[in-house]
Motif scaffolding. Structure first.
Motif, PDB file in Angstrom:
ATOM      1  N   GLN A 206       0.896  -3.497  12.053  1.00 47.70           N
ATOM      2  CA  GLN A 206       0.996  -2.272  11.281  1.00 47.70           C
ATOM      3  C   GLN A 206       1.630  -2.583   9.927  1.00 47.70           C
ATOM      4  O   GLN A 206       2.546  -3.418   9.819  1.00 47.70           O
ATOM      5  N   GLU A 207       1.140  -1.910   8.909  1.00 46.24           N
ATOM      6  CA  GLU A 207       1.718  -2.070   7.578  1.00 46.24           C
ATOM      7  C   GLU A 207       3.227  -1.848   7.633  1.00 46.24           C
ATOM      8  O   GLU A 207       3.709  -0.965   8.346  1.00 46.24           O
TER       9      GLU A 207
ATOM     10  N   LYS B 262      -3.687 -19.220   3.051  1.00 43.74           N
ATOM     11  CA  LYS B 262      -4.282 -17.908   3.276  1.00 43.74           C
ATOM     12  C   LYS B 262      -5.676 -17.901   2.671  1.00 43.74           C
ATOM     13  O   LYS B 262      -5.880 -18.394   1.548  1.00 43.74           O
ATOM     14  N   GLN B 263      -6.651 -17.345   3.408  1.00 41.90           N
ATOM     15  CA  GLN B 263      -8.006 -17.210   2.882  1.00 41.90           C
ATOM     16  C   GLN B 263      -8.438 -15.752   3.024  1.00 41.90           C
ATOM     17  O   GLN B 263      -8.868 -15.312   4.073  1.00 41.90           O
TER      18      GLN B 263
ATOM     19  N   GLY C 145      -2.780  -6.185   1.619  1.00 39.30           N
ATOM     20  CA  GLY C 145      -3.301  -7.385   0.972  1.00 39.30           C
ATOM     21  C   GLY C 145      -3.042  -8.672   1.743  1.00 39.30           C
ATOM     22  O   GLY C 145      -3.557  -9.729   1.373  1.00 39.30           O
ATOM     23  N   ASP C 146      -2.261  -8.580   2.802  1.00 41.22           N
ATOM     24  CA  ASP C 146      -2.033  -9.763   3.648  1.00 41.22           C
ATOM     25  C   ASP C 146      -3.183  -9.973   4.622  1.00 41.22           C
ATOM     26  O   ASP C 146      -3.240 -11.009   5.302  1.00 41.22           O
ATOM     27  N   THR C 147      -4.076  -9.003   4.726  1.00 31.78           N
ATOM     28  CA  THR C 147      -5.250  -9.166   5.595  1.00 31.78           C
ATOM     29  C   THR C 147      -6.055 -10.362   5.128  1.00 31.78           C
ATOM     30  O   THR C 147      -6.502 -10.421   3.976  1.00 31.78           O
ATOM     31  N   ALA C 148      -6.207 -11.342   6.013  1.00 35.48           N
ATOM     32  CA  ALA C 148      -6.853 -12.606   5.638  1.00 35.48           C
ATOM     33  C   ALA C 148      -6.913 -13.507   6.857  1.00 35.48           C
ATOM     34  O   ALA C 148      -6.368 -13.199   7.914  1.00 35.48           O
TER      35      ALA C 148
ATOM     36  N   ARG D  65      -2.975  -3.058   9.496  1.00 36.00           N
ATOM     37  CA  ARG D  65      -3.471  -1.688   9.665  1.00 36.00           C
ATOM     38  C   ARG D  65      -2.649  -0.734   8.800  1.00 36.00           C
ATOM     39  O   ARG D  65      -1.427  -0.826   8.751  1.00 36.00           O
ATOM     40  N   PRO D  66      -3.323   0.200   8.117  1.00 30.84           N
ATOM     41  CA  PRO D  66      -2.565   1.168   7.289  1.00 30.84           C
ATOM     42  C   PRO D  66      -1.841   2.207   8.142  1.00 30.84           C
ATOM     43  O   PRO D  66      -2.159   2.407   9.301  1.00 30.84           O
TER      44      PRO D  66
END
Lengths: 114, 116
Positions: free
Chosen positions: A14-15, A38-39, A85-88, A113-114
């Motif tokens: 969770q965010e 990170k990609q 923005g850490d989703t990767a 997740r927001p």
């Protein structure tokens, strides 16, 4: 030969929460370096953090920190205050200090997740 | 801004074609690398070069060759493309062995190759 193991293929957080990504490695070398890359969906590989094996102090870069357990050959990445923005995809990597070749783990897909 | 540039973002080729993937870096790095990235397998090293006209095999060199005629350019060649070479290809560069090379690599943004 060195091996890098990332056993979790996917994680979700969770965010604003904290998440830890695990990594173990196997080597007989004493001089080496460890990395987290990170990609994001853009595919550009970005260096997140770096740890020198001879340093006992855990590396920290803003919201990113590592837990380096040399005896256990463990190198986990902690992300605090997770942001969208850490989703990767995140890759753990090992570099032999003698030849500077990077060996990568299989990666983990992190979803925030927001 | 320093960078590693891969000439194509997407490429579609036919089986049996000779394929060239180009990579150029503007950082005066000695070392250059080619990896392929496949789901569930991570990044695997195909070839690397630590100097002009020098090359070394990585972990999965079969079916590939490389060329490095100039310091800034490192080309990956698929002599006769096959469907099992459909993949994402990443180029990277770093400073010379030891010292600053231990700060990691700079990567290009990848070429997604499809062989049909």
């Amino acid at each position: 030969a060195q091996t890098v193991t990332q056993s979790q293929p996917e994680m979700s957080v969770q965010e604003a929460e904290t998440v830890t990504l695990s990594c173990t490695y196997d080597t007989s070398e004493s001089n080496y370096y460890l990395f987290w890359y990170k990609q994001p969906p853009s595919r550009q590989m970005i260096l997140v953090i770096r740890q020198e094996a001879y340093k006992q102090q855990n590396a920290t870069e803003n919201r990113f920190s590592v837990n380096f357990q040399k005896a256990a050959k463990s190198f986990s990445l902690k992300i605090s205050d997770s942001q969208l923005g850490d989703t990767a995809m995140y890759f753990c990597a090992f570099m032999n200090g003698a030849n500077s070749k990077l060996t990568f783990g299989k990666g983990i897909t992190l979803s925030v997740r927001p | 801004d320093v960078k590693v540039t891969q000439s194509s973002r997407y490429l579609v080729k036919r089986t049996g074609e000779k394929v060239f993937l180009e990579c150029v870096q503007d950082m005066d790095h000695e070392n250059m690398f080619w990896y392929r990235q496949d789901p569930g397998l991570g990044l695997r090293l195909i070839y690397f070069s630590y100097d002009v006209k020098m090359k070394e095999k990585g972990d999965i060199p079969e079916g590939y060759s490389v060329s490095r005629e100039k310091k800034e350019r490192f080309s990956l060649i698929l002599e006769s493309a096959s469907t099992n070479q459909t993949s994402m290809y990443l180029c990277a560069s770093s400073l010379s062995w030891g010292g600053n090379s231990n700060y990691g690599y700079t990567f290009g943004s990848g070429t997604r190759l499809t062989v049909v």
